[in-house]
Design a protein around this motif. Structure first.
Motif: not given
Length: 319
Positions: A139-153
């Motif tokens: 998930l690229i959040y607000r073009n500032q943060h890169v967040i790895f998430v699970s397939a469920f999320e």
């Protein structure tokens, strides 16, 4: 006088009468030895296969804080204030043998994992090396943060982001997007993260800074680069100065500024060699090789861009 044909038949008959259908002892022994060798080989292969123990998986949880990332009208979520849901990328290696080598202070501060990405099995002290989750959804959040998430999320985020986009509840263009990230394990393969039509929701601009990509490549086990810029950023990130080298770099190697494996340890030498984006304070190659083996279930081939760099200290041409 007997003909040759009759003699031949008579000889064959005598051989059958006296020899019967029994095999020679030497032939029987050869077959028995072959069977024993095959059994030993099978047993050796079974011993070499490291099967993980039987474990209990965690039940997936969808936190409200994950849901709030889709709300574009709300203030930016301060991820560092929510350690029960968001953790720095370094935490992906907790309870693994990679943790002591990962140099956790060296990962970019805007790279995160969700706790659900990290939680795979209920542990009782065993190593989580066999259970490292493949880093696929980002998930690229607000073009500032890169967040790895699970397939469920990712499954929930996908539906919610599409719903908001269809109902025009996004600011334009969207600054929070869900993307798929694949390791490039063959030449000319797409990694998907930078294809605009594959982002959710789709966006005109979806480029990722190459400095971010370099660390993502290390984390997900990429073997090939698509551009010279990617290759250079990867080497810079690891503090490597592989061959072929410039005259300045050759002189630095002769003066022992550059190690045999291409690593440049001293900060003053890095500055003179223009390694401005080195993230690791000590040689990371043991960690990188081990992580690549875990991600891809094999050593990086020497014919790959990454394999040539980390084993031979040589940059291969980007074709």
């Amino acid at each position: 006088i007997y003909s040759s044909t009759e003699i031949h038949k008579a000889v064959i008959k005598r051989l059958k009468d006296y020899g019967g259908s029994k095999k020679l002892l030497s032939q029987l022994l050869d077959e028995e030895q072959q069977r024993e060798l095959e059994q030993e080989q099978e047993m050796e292969e079974e011993r070499q296969q490291k099967r993980p123990p039987v474990v209990q998986p965690y039940e997936p949880v969808l936190h409200n804080e994950i849901k709030s990332l889709c709300d574009m009208q709300d203030p930016t979520v301060k991820l560092y204030n929510l350690p029960s849901v968001f953790r720095p990328l370094k935490n992906a290696f907790l309870s693994t043998t990679f943790h002591e080598h990962s140099q956790f202070h060296c990962w970019q501060a805007n790279l995160w994992i969700s706790t659900e990405f990290q939680r795979v099995i209920q542990t009782h002290g065993e190593s989580l090396d066999p259970f490292l989750r493949p880093p696929r959804w980002v998930l690229i959040y607000r073009n500032q943060h890169v967040i790895f998430v699970s397939a469920f999320e990712a499954n929930w985020l996908l539906g919610q982001l599409q719903h908001l986009h269809r109902n025009q509840k996004f600011v334009q263009p969207p600054t929070t997007t869900l993307r798929l990230l694949l390791p490039r394990l063959q030449r000319d393969r797409s990694i998907f993260i930078d294809i605009s039509r594959l982002t959710i929701p789709s966006t005109v601009s979806c480029s990722i800074p190459v400095e971010w990509l370099a660390q993502l490549f290390i984390f997900n086990g990429t073997l090939y680069f698509n551009t010279i810029e990617e290759q250079t950023a990867y080497c810079q990130c690891l503090g490597l100065c592989p061959k072929p080298r410039t005259k300045l770099e050759d002189d630095a190697y002769d003066n022992s500024w550059i190690a045999l494996d291409g690593y440049v340890e001293q900060p003053e030498y890095r500055k003179q060699l223009q390694l401005h984006h080195c993230c690791f304070s000590s040689n990371p190659l043991v960690f990188v090789r081990k992580l690549l083996e875990n991600r891809n279930s094999s050593h990086a081939p020497l014919t790959s861009h990454v394999g040539s760099i980390i084993f031979n200290a040589v940059k291969l041409p980007i074709l």
